[in-house]
Design a protein around this motif. Sequence first.
Motif, short mmCIF file in Angstrom:
data_model
loop_
_atom_site.label_atom_id
_atom_site.label_comp_id
_atom_site.label_asym_id
_atom_site.label_seq_id
_atom_site.Cartn_x
_atom_site.Cartn_y
_atom_site.Cartn_z
N ARG A 148 0.83 -1.20 0.00
CA ARG A 148 0.00 0.00 0.00
C ARG A 148 0.87 1.25 0.00
O ARG A 148 2.10 1.17 0.03
CB ARG A 148 -0.96 -0.01 1.20
CG ARG A 148 -1.95 -1.15 1.15
CD ARG A 148 -3.20 -0.86 1.96
NE ARG A 148 -4.16 -1.94 1.82
CZ ARG A 148 -5.01 -2.06 0.80
NH1 ARG A 148 -5.02 -1.16 -0.16
NH2 ARG A 148 -5.85 -3.07 0.74
N LYS A 149 0.19 2.41 -0.02
CA LYS A 149 0.95 3.66 -0.19
C LYS A 149 1.97 3.90 0.92
O LYS A 149 2.94 4.63 0.73
CB LYS A 149 -0.01 4.85 -0.27
CG LYS A 149 -0.74 4.95 -1.61
CD LYS A 149 -1.55 6.23 -1.68
CE LYS A 149 -2.59 6.16 -2.78
NZ LYS A 149 -3.52 7.31 -2.77
N CYS A 183 -5.02 0.91 -2.69
CA CYS A 183 -5.38 2.11 -1.91
C CYS A 183 -6.29 3.00 -2.74
O CYS A 183 -6.03 3.20 -3.94
CB CYS A 183 -4.13 2.92 -1.58
SG CYS A 183 -3.08 2.14 -0.38
N CYS A 187 -7.02 8.61 -1.05
CA CYS A 187 -6.60 8.45 0.35
C CYS A 187 -5.12 8.83 0.50
O CYS A 187 -4.26 8.39 -0.26
CB CYS A 187 -6.79 7.01 0.83
SG CYS A 187 -6.43 6.85 2.60
N CYS A 190 -2.13 8.14 5.55
CA CYS A 190 -0.82 7.76 6.09
C CYS A 190 0.22 8.83 5.76
O CYS A 190 1.05 9.20 6.61
CB CYS A 190 -0.39 6.40 5.54
SG CYS A 190 -0.40 6.29 3.75
N CYS A 243 -4.51 3.77 9.07
CA CYS A 243 -4.92 3.24 7.75
C CYS A 243 -6.28 2.53 7.81
O CYS A 243 -6.46 1.59 8.60
CB CYS A 243 -3.84 2.27 7.27
SG CYS A 243 -4.29 1.47 5.74
N PRO A 244 -7.21 2.93 6.97
CA PRO A 244 -8.52 2.25 6.95
C PRO A 244 -8.41 0.76 6.64
O PRO A 244 -9.26 -0.03 7.08
CB PRO A 244 -9.30 2.97 5.85
CG PRO A 244 -8.56 4.24 5.59
CD PRO A 244 -7.14 4.04 6.00
S1 SF4 Z 1 -3.90 5.22 4.79
FE1 SF4 Z 1 -4.93 5.20 2.79
S2 SF4 Z 1 -3.29 5.60 1.31
FE2 SF4 Z 1 -2.32 5.02 3.24
S3 SF4 Z 1 -1.96 2.83 3.03
FE3 SF4 Z 1 -3.91 3.09 4.09
S4 SF4 Z 1 -5.47 3.06 2.47
FE4 SF4 Z 1 -3.50 3.39 1.50
#
Ligand code: SF4
Length: 342
Positions: A148-149, A183, A187, A190, A243-244
Amino acid sequence: MSIQLAQQVYNKALECGYMNCGIIKIAELRDYAQALERRIEMYPDVREVAMTYLAPYAEVEKAYPWAKSLVICAWWYGDVKIPKKFDGFVSKIFLTDYRRDQAAEGFKCSHRFEDALGGLGIKALTEREWGLAALRHAAVKAGLGIIRKNNLLYTAKGSWMHLEGWLIDRDLELKHHPDLKPCPEKCSLCIDACPTKAIQPYHVNILACACFLSARRPCLPAEAHYDKIGRCFYGCDICQDICPANRGAWSEDKDFPGLEELSELFAMEDILRMDDDTLRAVIQPKFWYVAPDEVWRFKNMALNVMCNEYEERYRPYIEEARSDSCDMVRNMADWVARQTYL
Ligand code: SF4
Ligand code: SF4
């Protein structure tokens, strides 16, 4: 035959207690050298650290010519009860670190699995502390999850996992196809929450990451980023906690050996007053990235936390530290005193 054997390896990994297991051919790791170069191009300052810690992972085929495949296992730690006392001070991955902890279930699982590989007639080699290969890179290729990001590996159960890898002498492959959405484009929770702005989408500048700064580097007065890392004493979970994709992923139903007892001794003030023998006996075995002959670093990190979250009650402790037997601690305490109450 090799499909059957790969399936047996997978079954053994799950029987031993791992959350998941994949197997890739060793040749699939060849592109790690380019990945490393890209990272250095992006953050030229990381070259020295990358060459020290990561470059050996690009040489795995050359270093172990007998190895044909890599087994990657994921150990889930999102079910451990974490005492509140550690909140924000220590990363959960370090609190649940079983690499040197013979009493921990993860440690036992790892050894059970190694025995099981031997039982299947497979020659297998691992290095439990730092790994023999780039395990996150390998885990993506094996389909254990996606990046993920925040540059962390996620499964359907989120990012809370330790990875382990075994080089094996068999030409095996077992891959998964994770059914995970990437992701959301919009969003950036993070990235925005990272205290040192270390994250660009899918990349982290390790030299600016609080995990590296607090756990792996000596903390000296006025170094870059230390003023921003708040109460991070040993690691940082901010980009994972927010993070969701990790929402609801922590179950807190298992005890980790010694964690509750350690939490009773864990306070910045107490760490500052511990002598070196006590630091070595109580704190260092858990937070072992700090070498036993460098336990003064724990005091400097405690001082850094006090500086970042200064309260008047810290003053006598900082004053005492200004007369510490270690000059590194004295220098840091003088600096903290000047930043706060002097
Ligand atoms: S907070 Fe959002 S952008 Fe960062 S890893 Fe989680 S889902 Fe991805
Ligand atoms: S662990 Fe902390 S400092 Fe490191 S990238 Fe995540 S939020 Fe930033």
